[in-house]
Design a protein around this motif. Structure first.
Motif, PDB file in Angstrom:
ATOM      1  N   GLU A 188       7.707  25.837  31.161  1.00 22.67           N
ATOM      2  CA  GLU A 188       7.232  26.778  32.176  1.00 22.67           C
ATOM      3  C   GLU A 188       8.404  27.440  32.897  1.00 22.67           C
ATOM      4  O   GLU A 188       8.429  28.663  33.091  1.00 22.67           O
ATOM      5  N   GLN A 189       9.380  26.618  33.273  1.00 27.01           N
ATOM      6  CA  GLN A 189      10.552  27.132  33.981  1.00 27.01           C
ATOM      7  C   GLN A 189      11.311  28.143  33.108  1.00 27.01           C
ATOM      8  O   GLN A 189      11.687  29.224  33.566  1.00 27.01           O
ATOM      9  N   ILE A 190      11.506  27.790  31.858  1.00 25.36           N
ATOM     10  CA  ILE A 190      12.237  28.681  30.947  1.00 25.36           C
ATOM     11  C   ILE A 190      11.446  29.973  30.720  1.00 25.36           C
ATOM     12  O   ILE A 190      11.976  31.078  30.804  1.00 25.36           O
ATOM     13  N   PHE A 191      10.171  29.844  30.444  1.00 25.15           N
ATOM     14  CA  PHE A 191       9.350  31.020  30.120  1.00 25.15           C
ATOM     15  C   PHE A 191       9.335  32.043  31.264  1.00 25.15           C
ATOM     16  O   PHE A 191       9.218  33.235  31.039  1.00 25.15           O
ATOM     17  N   LYS A 192       9.456  31.537  32.492  1.00 27.47           N
ATOM     18  CA  LYS A 192       9.434  32.435  33.656  1.00 27.47           C
ATOM     19  C   LYS A 192      10.589  33.434  33.614  1.00 27.47           C
ATOM     20  O   LYS A 192      10.462  34.567  34.064  1.00 27.47           O
ATOM     21  N   THR A 193      11.725  32.975  33.101  1.00 26.99           N
ATOM     22  CA  THR A 193      12.930  33.806  33.205  1.00 26.99           C
ATOM     23  C   THR A 193      13.208  34.642  31.952  1.00 26.99           C
ATOM     24  O   THR A 193      14.130  35.451  31.948  1.00 26.99           O
ATOM     25  N   VAL A 194      12.409  34.437  30.909  1.00 25.00           N
ATOM     26  CA  VAL A 194      12.686  35.124  29.639  1.00 25.00           C
ATOM     27  C   VAL A 194      12.479  36.637  29.774  1.00 25.00           C
ATOM     28  O   VAL A 194      11.443  37.085  30.264  1.00 25.00           O
ATOM     29  N   GLU A 195      13.480  37.394  29.356  1.00 24.76           N
ATOM     30  CA  GLU A 195      13.348  38.857  29.414  1.00 24.76           C
ATOM     31  C   GLU A 195      13.185  39.489  28.038  1.00 24.76           C
ATOM     32  O   GLU A 195      12.706  40.603  27.910  1.00 24.76           O
ATOM     33  N   GLN A 196      13.661  38.795  27.022  1.00 22.14           N
ATOM     34  CA  GLN A 196      13.435  39.278  25.656  1.00 22.14           C
ATOM     35  C   GLN A 196      13.465  38.118  24.668  1.00 22.14           C
ATOM     36  O   GLN A 196      14.029  37.077  24.945  1.00 22.14           O
ATOM     37  N   ARG A 214      26.484  30.712  24.103  1.00 13.48           N
ATOM     38  CA  ARG A 214      26.029  30.400  25.467  1.00 13.48           C
ATOM     39  C   ARG A 214      27.145  29.721  26.259  1.00 13.48           C
ATOM     40  O   ARG A 214      27.383  30.025  27.427  1.00 13.48           O
ATOM     41  N   LYS A 215      27.822  28.814  25.568  1.00  8.79           N
ATOM     42  CA  LYS A 215      28.895  28.053  26.223  1.00  8.79           C
ATOM     43  C   LYS A 215      30.085  28.964  26.550  1.00  8.79           C
ATOM     44  O   LYS A 215      30.561  29.003  27.683  1.00  8.79           O
ATOM     45  N   VAL A 216      30.513  29.704  25.537  1.00  6.01           N
ATOM     46  CA  VAL A 216      31.703  30.537  25.701  1.00  6.01           C
ATOM     47  C   VAL A 216      31.490  31.621  26.759  1.00  6.01           C
ATOM     48  O   VAL A 216      32.366  31.913  27.551  1.00  6.01           O
ATOM     49  N   HIS A 217      30.298  32.220  26.765  1.00  5.99           N
ATOM     50  CA  HIS A 217      30.036  33.314  27.709  1.00  5.99           C
ATOM     51  C   HIS A 217      29.394  32.833  29.011  1.00  5.99           C
ATOM     52  O   HIS A 217      29.065  33.641  29.865  1.00  5.99           O
ATOM     53  N   ASP A 218      29.177  31.541  29.099  1.00  7.66           N
ATOM     54  CA  ASP A 218      28.613  30.958  30.308  1.00  7.66           C
ATOM     55  C   ASP A 218      27.287  31.630  30.705  1.00  7.66           C
ATOM     56  O   ASP A 218      27.098  32.049  31.847  1.00  7.66           O
ATOM     57  N   LEU A 219      26.414  31.766  29.721  1.00  4.04           N
ATOM     58  CA  LEU A 219      25.113  32.413  29.968  1.00  4.04           C
ATOM     59  C   LEU A 219      24.004  31.360  29.868  1.00  4.04           C
ATOM     60  O   LEU A 219      23.439  31.122  28.803  1.00  4.04           O
ATOM     61  N   ASP A 220      23.690  30.757  30.982  1.00  2.34           N
ATOM     62  CA  ASP A 220      22.716  29.664  30.965  1.00  2.34           C
ATOM     63  C   ASP A 220      21.292  30.109  30.662  1.00  2.34           C
ATOM     64  O   ASP A 220      20.438  29.293  30.342  1.00  2.34           O
ATOM     65  N   GLY A 221      21.053  31.419  30.810  1.00  4.37           N
ATOM     66  CA  GLY A 221      19.698  31.918  30.565  1.00  4.37           C
ATOM     67  C   GLY A 221      19.367  32.074  29.087  1.00  4.37           C
ATOM     68  O   GLY A 221      18.231  32.405  28.732  1.00  4.37           O
ATOM     69  N   ILE A 222      20.352  31.821  28.215  1.00  5.86           N
ATOM     70  CA  ILE A 222      20.049  31.876  26.768  1.00  5.86           C
ATOM     71  C   ILE A 222      19.433  30.530  26.389  1.00  5.86           C
ATOM     72  O   ILE A 222      20.030  29.479  26.609  1.00  5.86           O
ATOM     73  N   THR A 223      18.240  30.587  25.830  1.00  4.92           N
ATOM     74  CA  THR A 223      17.556  29.333  25.473  1.00  4.92           C
ATOM     75  C   THR A 223      17.012  29.418  24.046  1.00  4.92           C
ATOM     76  O   THR A 223      16.912  30.511  23.478  1.00  4.92           O
ATOM     77  N   SER A 224      16.664  28.270  23.502  1.00  7.89           N
ATOM     78  CA  SER A 224      16.170  28.282  22.117  1.00  7.89           C
ATOM     79  C   SER A 224      14.946  27.398  21.954  1.00  7.89           C
ATOM     80  O   SER A 224      14.803  26.371  22.616  1.00  7.89           O
ATOM     81  N   VAL A 260      25.469  41.102  20.186  1.00  4.86           N
ATOM     82  CA  VAL A 260      25.568  41.122  21.643  1.00  4.86           C
ATOM     83  C   VAL A 260      24.307  40.434  22.142  1.00  4.86           C
ATOM     84  O   VAL A 260      23.196  40.872  21.854  1.00  4.86           O
ATOM     85  N   ILE A 261      24.483  39.364  22.838  1.00  5.95           N
ATOM     86  CA  ILE A 261      23.311  38.613  23.294  1.00  5.95           C
ATOM     87  C   ILE A 261      23.179  38.753  24.811  1.00  5.95           C
ATOM     88  O   ILE A 261      24.124  38.507  25.555  1.00  5.95           O
ATOM     89  N   LEU A 262      22.009  39.161  25.239  1.00  4.28           N
ATOM     90  CA  LEU A 262      21.782  39.338  26.678  1.00  4.28           C
ATOM     91  C   LEU A 262      21.340  38.010  27.293  1.00  4.28           C
ATOM     92  O   LEU A 262      20.709  37.184  26.617  1.00  4.28           O
ATOM     93  N   ASP A 263      21.678  37.858  28.561  1.00  2.26           N
ATOM     94  CA  ASP A 263      21.211  36.653  29.259  1.00  2.26           C
ATOM     95  C   ASP A 263      19.672  36.692  29.299  1.00  2.26           C
ATOM     96  O   ASP A 263      19.063  37.748  29.157  1.00  2.26           O
ATOM     97  N   ASN A 264      19.080  35.551  29.466  1.00  6.96           N
ATOM     98  CA  ASN A 264      17.614  35.427  29.512  1.00  6.96           C
ATOM     99  C   ASN A 264      16.929  35.839  28.210  1.00  6.96           C
ATOM    100  O   ASN A 264      15.822  36.368  28.221  1.00  6.96           O
ATOM    101  N   THR A 265      17.646  35.623  27.112  1.00  7.66           N
ATOM    102  CA  THR A 265      17.016  35.814  25.797  1.00  7.66           C
ATOM    103  C   THR A 265      16.498  34.460  25.323  1.00  7.66           C
ATOM    104  O   THR A 265      17.217  33.463  25.383  1.00  7.66           O
ATOM    105  N   LEU A 266      15.259  34.461  24.882  1.00 12.75           N
ATOM    106  CA  LEU A 266      14.730  33.249  24.236  1.00 12.75           C
ATOM    107  C   LEU A 266      14.854  33.427  22.732  1.00 12.75           C
ATOM    108  O   LEU A 266      14.277  34.353  22.158  1.00 12.75           O
ATOM    109  N   PHE A 267      15.645  32.560  22.097  1.00 10.49           N
ATOM    110  CA  PHE A 267      15.751  32.586  20.643  1.00 10.49           C
ATOM    111  C   PHE A 267      14.671  31.699  20.057  1.00 10.49           C
ATOM    112  O   PHE A 267      14.492  30.554  20.492  1.00 10.49           O
ATOM    113  N   VAL A 268      13.963  32.225  19.080  1.00  5.71           N
ATOM    114  CA  VAL A 268      12.928  31.439  18.426  1.00  5.71           C
ATOM    115  C   VAL A 268      13.348  31.277  16.967  1.00  5.71           C
ATOM    116  O   VAL A 268      13.482  32.257  16.232  1.00  5.71           O
ATOM    117  N   MET A 269      13.625  30.035  16.585  1.00  2.26           N
ATOM    118  CA  MET A 269      14.040  29.744  15.226  1.00  2.26           C
ATOM    119  C   MET A 269      12.802  29.235  14.481  1.00  2.26           C
ATOM    120  O   MET A 269      12.171  28.271  14.939  1.00  2.26           O
TER     121      MET A 269
END
Ligand code: M6R
Length: 373
Positions: A43-51, A123-133, A93-102
């Protein structure tokens, strides 16, 4: 183990109503999808997903393509889809708040796994915590489930045939649950719409059973392919990825060269292939795009192409254009239609393979799990 079936593929095609029931179990109520079934963090993750960015190979990639149409159309969330082997070797180029679906039946496909590792590294290198999978897999404890933030299992049961059948269907079911959950958490979906989707998913096992009843008719039609080396699949909207999936399945198990095109692309090249020897398989549900598709089929007819049309019981393209027709079940909605029409194509490809006498469950040169790139 095969029971009354000659091949695992056939058995697995017929297991699909049950596979859908098992995949929905505990994850849906009469009129709601349970977001919590995606896990405590969902729920927490889904709230922030932008793409959404979907990554997969083969048939699983086609499930992703169908989802792109759904995501943008039904909940207005931007969605892109890519084959894993391309994603991993470009510099995305990966935007923050992207949900990756594998998406992967086996959870061991080398390219899909490498893509996930790359995402984690980015995610680690660019320090983008909003990238999730999120991994959607059929095999619990597979590599892909271990390395993703969230995992959702398709409960298709073991799939032995190399051709992906019930895993594709259950992937689409899970993707519909994901779509509904995202839409719900982000308030992009009305209660009525959610209830319609939940109702449609519950009807799905029956719709699949009804599609399976067309087997004999489809077996007769498959005779047409006895001396064929090529085939063309056409569809629009979500039926374009379903056309791609039909073409992949035909290539894979019958060794007939098949291509799929969005019907609107006909004039941009493939029309040159059409003559009286070319079978053209059109997927023609009763939807907003039917009139457009009909005019494409008229063009095929004018060139003498041999048409096989999968259409709704209530439409009558047959009288105008077609050569052979399968009338599919009525009442198929936006989510259920691609799943249902695909079942008809599975049957067609299976019966063509029987005629060609190929090794249906173990096609030459292919492996069930592609663990090397
Ligand atoms: O296990 P995966 O879903 O990751 O496998 C991906 C593809 O290798 C797979 O879907 C393949 O295209 C099928 N054999 C097609 O029927």
């Amino acid at each position: 183990e095969l029971g009354e079936h000659r091949h695992y593929m056939h058995k697995e095609i017929f297991e699909q109503p049950q596979a859908v029931i098992d995949t929905l179990e505990g994850r849906i109520t009469q009129d709601q999808v349970l977001v919590s079934s995606f896990g405590p963090k969902a729920e927490q993750i889904f709230k922030t997903v932008e793409q959404i960015h979907i990554i997969a190979c083969g048939t699983s990639y086609h499930a992703g393509m169908v989802t792109k149409y759904w995501m943008e159309d039904i909940i207005g969330l931007p969605c892109q889809v890519e084959v894993a082997s391309e994603f991993r070797y470009r510099n995305p180029v990966i935007l923050d708040n992207t949900l990756f679906v594998m998406i992967s039946q086996s959870g061991e496909t080398a390219d899909t796994l490498a893509a996930l590792h790359q995402i984690n590294h980015y995610r680690k290198v660019h320090d983008l915590d909003g990238i999730t999978s999120l991994s959607i897999c059929n095999v619990a404890e597979s590599s892909l489930t271990r390395d993703a933030d969230m995992t959702y299992l398709t409960h298709a049961g073991p799939e032995i045939g190399v051709a992906s059948t019930k895993s594709f269907t259950t992937q689409l079911v899970v993707l519909a649950l994901l779509l509904t959950s995202l839409g719900k958490v982000q308030k992009r979906l009305s209660k009525e719409r959610e209830s319609m989707i939940a109702g449609g998913l519950q009807k799905l096992p029956n719709l699949i059973r009804m599609a399976l009843e067309h087997e004999e008719e489809i077996r007769d039609i498959s005779q047409l392919f006895a001396d064929k080396q090529h085939a063309l699949f056409l569809g629009r909207g979500t039926m374009f990825p379903i056309a791609l999936e039909g073409a992949l399945k035909l290539k894979e198990i019958s060794y007939i060269h098949a291509e799929a095109y969005p019907a609107g692309e006909l004039k941009h090249g493939p029309l040159a292939l059409i003559d009286e020897t070319m079978p053209v398989i059109a997927i023609a549900p009763l939807d907003d795009l039917l009139e457009k598709l009909k005019s494409n089929l008229q063009e095929v007819k004018a060139r003498g192409g041999q048409m096989i049309v999968f259409e709704d019981e209530r439409s009558d393209i047959s009288s105008e254009t077609s050569f052979k027709v399968v009338k599919a079940t009525t009442n198929v909605g936006r989510i259920t239609a691609p799943i249902t029409y695909n079942i008809l194509l599975q049957l067609l490809c299976y019966h063509v393979a029987l005629i060609k006498g190929t090794d249906v469950d173990q096609p030459r040169n292919l492996a069930k799990s592609v663990t090397v790139e």
